[in-house]
Design a protein around this motif. Structure first.
Motif, short mmCIF file in Angstrom:
data_model
loop_
_atom_site.label_atom_id
_atom_site.label_comp_id
_atom_site.label_asym_id
_atom_site.label_seq_id
_atom_site.Cartn_x
_atom_site.Cartn_y
_atom_site.Cartn_z
N ALA A 1 0.30 7.88 -5.83
CA ALA A 1 -0.27 9.12 -5.31
C ALA A 1 0.33 9.47 -3.96
CB ALA A 1 -1.79 8.99 -5.18
N TRP A 2 0.08 10.70 -3.56
CA TRP A 2 0.41 11.18 -2.22
C TRP A 2 -0.87 11.67 -1.55
CZ3 TRP A 2 5.05 10.61 0.09
CH2 TRP A 2 6.16 10.34 -0.74
N TYR A 3 -1.04 11.26 -0.31
CA TYR A 3 -2.11 11.73 0.54
C TYR A 3 -1.46 12.39 1.75
CZ TYR A 3 -5.61 8.93 -1.97
OH TYR A 3 -6.44 8.41 -2.91
N ARG A 4 -2.27 13.11 2.50
CA ARG A 4 -1.77 13.68 3.76
C ARG A 4 -2.88 13.71 4.78
NH1 ARG A 4 -0.84 20.03 1.95
NH2 ARG A 4 -3.06 20.62 1.82
N GLN A 5 -2.45 13.71 6.04
CA GLN A 5 -3.41 13.77 7.15
C GLN A 5 -2.86 14.69 8.22
OE1 GLN A 5 -4.55 9.97 8.80
NE2 GLN A 5 -6.43 10.84 9.61
N ALA A 6 -3.58 15.78 8.44
CA ALA A 6 -3.22 16.72 9.49
C ALA A 6 -3.91 16.31 10.79
CB ALA A 6 -3.63 18.12 9.08
N PRO A 7 -3.38 16.74 11.93
CA PRO A 7 -4.00 16.38 13.22
C PRO A 7 -5.47 16.77 13.27
CG PRO A 7 -1.86 17.37 13.58
CD PRO A 7 -2.15 17.52 12.11
N VAL B 1 -3.55 14.51 -2.10
CA VAL B 1 -2.73 15.66 -2.45
C VAL B 1 -2.45 15.68 -3.95
CG1 VAL B 1 -0.49 16.80 -2.12
CG2 VAL B 1 -1.65 15.70 -0.18
N ALA B 2 -1.96 14.56 -4.46
CA ALA B 2 -1.59 14.49 -5.88
C ALA B 2 -1.65 13.05 -6.35
CB ALA B 2 -0.20 15.06 -6.11
N LEU B 3 -2.08 12.90 -7.59
CA LEU B 3 -2.29 11.59 -8.17
C LEU B 3 -1.59 11.55 -9.52
CD1 LEU B 3 -4.15 9.05 -7.65
CD2 LEU B 3 -5.82 10.17 -9.09
N LEU B 4 -0.92 10.45 -9.80
CA LEU B 4 -0.23 10.30 -11.08
C LEU B 4 -0.60 8.96 -11.69
CD1 LEU B 4 1.86 11.13 -13.20
CD2 LEU B 4 3.65 10.30 -11.69
N PHE B 5 -1.31 9.02 -12.81
CA PHE B 5 -1.68 7.80 -13.51
C PHE B 5 -0.50 7.31 -14.34
CE2 PHE B 5 -6.10 7.82 -12.46
CZ PHE B 5 -6.44 9.15 -12.30
N ASN B 6 -0.55 6.06 -14.71
CA ASN B 6 0.56 5.47 -15.44
C ASN B 6 0.73 6.10 -16.82
OD1 ASN B 6 2.69 3.49 -15.33
ND2 ASN B 6 1.62 2.45 -16.97
N ASP B 7 -0.33 6.70 -17.35
CA ASP B 7 -0.22 7.34 -18.67
C ASP B 7 0.29 8.78 -18.58
OD1 ASP B 7 -3.81 8.00 -19.11
OD2 ASP B 7 -2.37 8.69 -17.63
N GLY B 8 0.63 9.19 -17.37
CA GLY B 8 1.20 10.52 -17.18
C GLY B 8 0.22 11.59 -16.74
N ARG B 9 -1.06 11.29 -16.77
CA ARG B 9 -2.04 12.27 -16.31
C ARG B 9 -1.89 12.48 -14.81
NH1 ARG B 9 -7.07 10.27 -16.39
NH2 ARG B 9 -6.30 8.15 -16.73
N THR B 10 -2.12 13.72 -14.39
CA THR B 10 -2.01 14.06 -12.97
C THR B 10 -3.29 14.72 -12.48
OG1 THR B 10 -1.01 16.21 -13.52
CG2 THR B 10 0.50 14.37 -13.07
N PHE C 1 1.91 27.01 6.33
CA PHE C 1 1.64 26.38 7.63
C PHE C 1 0.63 25.24 7.47
CE2 PHE C 1 4.14 29.09 10.11
CZ PHE C 1 3.88 30.43 9.82
N GLU C 2 -0.38 25.46 6.63
CA GLU C 2 -1.45 24.48 6.49
C GLU C 2 -1.04 23.23 5.72
OE1 GLU C 2 -1.53 27.74 5.76
OE2 GLU C 2 -2.69 28.12 3.91
N ASP C 3 0.18 23.19 5.22
CA ASP C 3 0.69 21.97 4.59
C ASP C 3 1.24 20.99 5.62
OD1 ASP C 3 1.98 24.06 1.98
OD2 ASP C 3 0.18 22.79 1.90
N THR C 4 1.31 21.41 6.87
CA THR C 4 1.80 20.53 7.92
C THR C 4 0.90 19.32 8.07
OG1 THR C 4 2.84 22.34 9.16
CG2 THR C 4 2.26 20.35 10.40
N ALA C 5 1.49 18.13 7.95
CA ALA C 5 0.72 16.89 8.00
C ALA C 5 1.68 15.71 7.90
CB ALA C 5 -0.28 16.83 6.86
N VAL C 6 1.14 14.53 8.12
CA VAL C 6 1.85 13.31 7.78
C VAL C 6 1.48 12.98 6.33
CG1 VAL C 6 2.20 10.87 8.26
CG2 VAL C 6 1.83 12.48 10.14
N TYR C 7 2.48 12.79 5.51
CA TYR C 7 2.27 12.51 4.09
C TYR C 7 2.46 11.01 3.84
CZ TYR C 7 2.02 17.44 2.96
OH TYR C 7 1.60 18.75 2.88
N TYR C 8 1.48 10.44 3.15
CA TYR C 8 1.48 9.01 2.87
C TYR C 8 1.56 8.75 1.37
CZ TYR C 8 -0.24 8.50 7.66
OH TYR C 8 -0.39 8.54 9.03
N CYS C 9 2.37 7.80 1.02
CA CYS C 9 2.47 7.34 -0.35
C CYS C 9 1.45 6.23 -0.59
CB CYS C 9 3.89 6.81 -0.58
SG CYS C 9 4.19 6.11 -2.20
N PHE C 10 0.88 6.22 -1.77
CA PHE C 10 -0.10 5.21 -2.17
C PHE C 10 0.30 4.66 -3.53
CE2 PHE C 10 -4.26 3.36 -2.85
CZ PHE C 10 -4.43 3.46 -4.20
#
Length: 122
Positions: free
Chosen positions: A35-41, A48-57, A87-96
């Motif tokens: 998955a991807w997460y994000r954190q704005a100031p 943000v987005a999640l991907l299961f191993n079976d392909g579901r999102t 503009f509101e997509d500005t953030a630090v994006y983290y992989c999980f």
């Protein structure tokens, strides 16, 4: 030991695109959810987005139709294609990632990347 290394962040104008990558390395037997997460100031970290191993999102409402999560299992890598950035997509994006290091289910752990900055600015 498992590491997640992100790349692809940067500065982009509104309406532009970026592609984030996150490669998992180390002792890996099986990767479940990525998955991807994000954190704005001043805000909490959000999914943000999640991907299961079976392909579901699963996507946050704010990015649905603009962002796409995908995965290359051969490379243990997850991607986030971000289009029509705002503009509101500005953030630090983290992989999980939810990873099982050995055939033993007890080796299953969750991991985070170090984060990559995405700045949307004109």
């Amino acid at each position: 030991q498992v590491q997640l290394v992100e790349s692809g962040g940067g500065l982009v104008q509104p309406g532009g695109s970026l592609r984030l990558s996150c490669a998992a390395s180390g002792t890996i037997f099986y990767i479940n959810t990525m998955a991807w997460y994000r954190q704005a100031p001043g805000k909490e970290r959000e999914l943000v987005a999640l991907l299961f191993n079976d392909g579901r999102t699963n996507y946050a409402d704010s990015v649905t139709g603009r962002f796409t999560i995908s995965r290359d299992n051969a490379k243990n890598t997850v991607y986030l294609q971000m289009n029509s950035l705002k503009f509101e997509d500005t953030a630090v994006y983290y992989c999980f990632a939810d990873i099982q290091a050995t055939p033993s289910y007890s080796s299953r752990r969750t991991y985070w990347g170090q984060g990559t900055q995405v700045t949307v600015s004109s």
